[in-house]
Design a protein around this motif. Structure first.
Motif, PDB file in Angstrom:
ATOM      1  N   ILE A  95       0.850  -1.185   0.000  1.00  0.00           N
ATOM      2  CA  ILE A  95       0.000   0.000   0.000  1.00  0.00           C
ATOM      3  C   ILE A  95       0.889   1.241   0.000  1.00  0.00           C
ATOM      4  O   ILE A  95       2.071   1.169   0.345  1.00  0.00           O
ATOM      5  CB  ILE A  95      -0.963   0.034   1.210  1.00  0.00           C
ATOM      6  CG1 ILE A  95      -0.188  -0.032   2.533  1.00  0.00           C
ATOM      7  CG2 ILE A  95      -1.981  -1.098   1.135  1.00  0.00           C
ATOM      8  CD1 ILE A  95      -1.069   0.065   3.770  1.00  0.00           C
ATOM      9  N   ASN A  96       0.325   2.369  -0.384  1.00  0.00           N
ATOM     10  CA  ASN A  96       1.037   3.636  -0.352  1.00  0.00           C
ATOM     11  C   ASN A  96       0.833   4.335   0.981  1.00  0.00           C
ATOM     12  O   ASN A  96      -0.200   4.161   1.648  1.00  0.00           O
ATOM     13  CB  ASN A  96       0.546   4.558  -1.474  1.00  0.00           C
ATOM     14  CG  ASN A  96       1.334   4.389  -2.759  1.00  0.00           C
ATOM     15  OD1 ASN A  96       2.554   4.404  -2.752  1.00  0.00           O
ATOM     16  ND2 ASN A  96       0.627   4.223  -3.875  1.00  0.00           N
TER      17      ASN A  96
ATOM     18  N   LEU B  27       7.956   5.453   5.742  1.00  0.00           N
ATOM     19  CA  LEU B  27       7.679   6.809   6.216  1.00  0.00           C
ATOM     20  C   LEU B  27       7.806   7.849   5.109  1.00  0.00           C
ATOM     21  O   LEU B  27       7.713   9.045   5.364  1.00  0.00           O
ATOM     22  CB  LEU B  27       8.632   7.153   7.366  1.00  0.00           C
ATOM     23  CG  LEU B  27       8.601   6.182   8.559  1.00  0.00           C
ATOM     24  CD1 LEU B  27       9.630   6.586   9.599  1.00  0.00           C
ATOM     25  CD2 LEU B  27       7.202   6.127   9.168  1.00  0.00           C
ATOM     26  N   GLN B  28       8.026   7.373   3.875  1.00  0.00           N
ATOM     27  CA  GLN B  28       8.201   8.265   2.734  1.00  0.00           C
ATOM     28  C   GLN B  28       7.049   8.091   1.738  1.00  0.00           C
ATOM     29  O   GLN B  28       6.407   7.045   1.688  1.00  0.00           O
ATOM     30  CB  GLN B  28       9.524   7.949   2.017  1.00  0.00           C
ATOM     31  CG  GLN B  28      10.740   7.949   2.898  1.00  0.00           C
ATOM     32  CD  GLN B  28      11.123   9.346   3.366  1.00  0.00           C
ATOM     33  OE1 GLN B  28      10.783  10.337   2.722  1.00  0.00           O
ATOM     34  NE2 GLN B  28      11.826   9.429   4.484  1.00  0.00           N
ATOM     35  N   SER B  29       6.801   9.128   0.958  1.00  0.00           N
ATOM     36  CA  SER B  29       5.853   9.019  -0.150  1.00  0.00           C
ATOM     37  C   SER B  29       6.603   8.447  -1.350  1.00  0.00           C
ATOM     38  O   SER B  29       7.501   9.089  -1.888  1.00  0.00           O
ATOM     39  CB  SER B  29       5.275  10.396  -0.483  1.00  0.00           C
ATOM     40  OG  SER B  29       4.510  10.885   0.597  1.00  0.00           O
ATOM     41  N   LEU B  30       6.256   7.235  -1.745  1.00  0.00           N
ATOM     42  CA  LEU B  30       7.047   6.498  -2.740  1.00  0.00           C
ATOM     43  C   LEU B  30       6.449   6.504  -4.135  1.00  0.00           C
ATOM     44  O   LEU B  30       7.072   6.019  -5.071  1.00  0.00           O
ATOM     45  CB  LEU B  30       7.236   5.051  -2.270  1.00  0.00           C
ATOM     46  CG  LEU B  30       7.960   4.889  -0.932  1.00  0.00           C
ATOM     47  CD1 LEU B  30       7.980   3.415  -0.528  1.00  0.00           C
ATOM     48  CD2 LEU B  30       9.381   5.443  -1.016  1.00  0.00           C
TER      49      LEU B  30
ATOM     50  N   ARG C  22      13.179   6.323  -6.028  1.00  0.00           N
ATOM     51  CA  ARG C  22      12.556   6.772  -4.788  1.00  0.00           C
ATOM     52  C   ARG C  22      13.113   6.054  -3.566  1.00  0.00           C
ATOM     53  O   ARG C  22      12.792   6.409  -2.427  1.00  0.00           O
ATOM     54  CB  ARG C  22      11.039   6.557  -4.842  1.00  0.00           C
ATOM     55  CG  ARG C  22      10.341   7.261  -5.976  1.00  0.00           C
ATOM     56  CD  ARG C  22      10.600   8.766  -5.966  1.00  0.00           C
ATOM     57  NE  ARG C  22      10.009   9.407  -4.806  1.00  0.00           N
ATOM     58  CZ  ARG C  22       8.824  10.013  -4.798  1.00  0.00           C
ATOM     59  NH1 ARG C  22       8.104  10.046  -5.906  1.00  0.00           N
ATOM     60  NH2 ARG C  22       8.371  10.584  -3.712  1.00  0.00           N
ATOM     61  N   LEU C  23      13.933   5.037  -3.782  1.00  0.00           N
ATOM     62  CA  LEU C  23      14.484   4.245  -2.678  1.00  0.00           C
ATOM     63  C   LEU C  23      15.956   4.553  -2.420  1.00  0.00           C
ATOM     64  O   LEU C  23      16.596   3.896  -1.610  1.00  0.00           O
ATOM     65  CB  LEU C  23      14.308   2.755  -2.973  1.00  0.00           C
ATOM     66  CG  LEU C  23      12.847   2.305  -3.056  1.00  0.00           C
ATOM     67  CD1 LEU C  23      12.760   0.882  -3.579  1.00  0.00           C
ATOM     68  CD2 LEU C  23      12.162   2.413  -1.696  1.00  0.00           C
TER      69      LEU C  23
ATOM     70  N   LEU D 290       6.034  -0.540   3.394  1.00  0.00           N
ATOM     71  CA  LEU D 290       7.481  -0.707   3.234  1.00  0.00           C
ATOM     72  C   LEU D 290       7.841  -1.243   1.855  1.00  0.00           C
ATOM     73  O   LEU D 290       7.195  -2.158   1.343  1.00  0.00           O
ATOM     74  CB  LEU D 290       8.010  -1.675   4.296  1.00  0.00           C
ATOM     75  CG  LEU D 290       9.538  -1.799   4.353  1.00  0.00           C
ATOM     76  CD1 LEU D 290      10.133  -0.617   5.104  1.00  0.00           C
ATOM     77  CD2 LEU D 290       9.963  -3.111   4.995  1.00  0.00           C
ATOM     78  N   GLY D 291       8.911  -0.713   1.277  1.00  0.00           N
ATOM     79  CA  GLY D 291       9.420  -1.239   0.029  1.00  0.00           C
ATOM     80  C   GLY D 291      10.271  -2.478   0.254  1.00  0.00           C
ATOM     81  O   GLY D 291      10.990  -2.577   1.256  1.00  0.00           O
TER      82      GLY D 291
END
Length: 232
Positions: free
Chosen positions: A99-100, A130-133, A149-150, A178-179
């Motif tokens: 999920i985002n 904790l980031q907008s990915l 983005r990572l 989480l990625g």
């Protein structure tokens, strides 16, 4: 995929409590040869998710495992629902999340349990929850994250690449935002979500037979529901 960014060690993560690791790093993981063998056996039997064997696997290895259940119940505090039960394999050059992250959101609306086969390797992008990915729907049923983005940058200093090698298999519990990258192996994946998030998840269809209905009823509790349905 390059994982030359600063990495956290297995020892440092496992020294913390599971919930603390999930809140801060986005993931808790542990090697477990018993789980590794069970996943391999389940795979050898053709991943029979929609059978009594499949429901038994889910119950024994998630709902009845106190390491997992204690985390799910304490994290969500009131009620959550098991809404995902499937397998994912390796995509070593791609990164995903479930999920985002939403604006102003602190805690995840979903926790994901990954049960790893023996010989599995994965990368978790600690801090990415904790980031907008800007993750977008992918053809494998996950959200794909643009790799740029990572990267650990001045704008995103908290993202660290954690390489995990589970020679004997094991488990992970991660924030659904989480990625991660599956480099090798298989992850039987069981997802738990709060009611608001669950509204966006499809129900899991099972054959309309009495034995399965009894199994499903036995999986439910006052703190954890299950999102199966039986078509007429």
């Amino acid at each position: 995929m390059s994982t030359s960014k600063p990495m956290a060690s297995t020892t440092s993560l496992l020294a913390e409590s599971p919930q603390k690791s999930i809140l801060e790093d986005g993931v808790f993981y542990a090697e477990d040869p018993v789980i590794g063998k069970r996943v391999d056996d389940f795979a050898q039997n053709g991943f029979p998710f929609r059978t009594e064997e499949g429901l038994d696997f889910c119950k024994v290895n998630a709902l009845d495992d106190k390491r997992i259940r204690n985390v799910i119940e304490s994290y969500f505090n009131e009620w959550s629902c098991l809404g995902l039960f499937k397998v994912f394999g390796p995509y070593p050059s791609r990164a995903y999340s479930f999920i985002n992250r939403m604006e102003e959101e602190t805690k995840a609306q979903a926790l994901i349990v990954q049960l790893w086969s023996r010989g599995s390797r994965m990368v978790y992008y600690s801090g990415s929850h904790l980031q907008s990915l800007n993750a977008k729907p992918a053809d494998v049923g996950l959200l794909e994250i643009p790799l740029d983005r990572l990267k650990r940058t001045e704008e995103q200093p908290s993202i660290k690449h954690i390489e995990v090698d589970m020679k004997d298999g094991g488990l992970a519990i991660l924030d659904g935002r989480l990625g991660f990258t599956i480099v090798q192996g298989k992850a039987i994946t069981i997802g738990f979500a709060v009611r608001e998030e669950l509204e966006h998840w499809g129900k899991m269809r099972l054959p309309n037979v009495e034995n399965l209905k009894r199994k499903v009823a036995d999986m439910k509790s006052t703190t954890i529901g299950v999102n199966f349905y039986f078509p007429e």
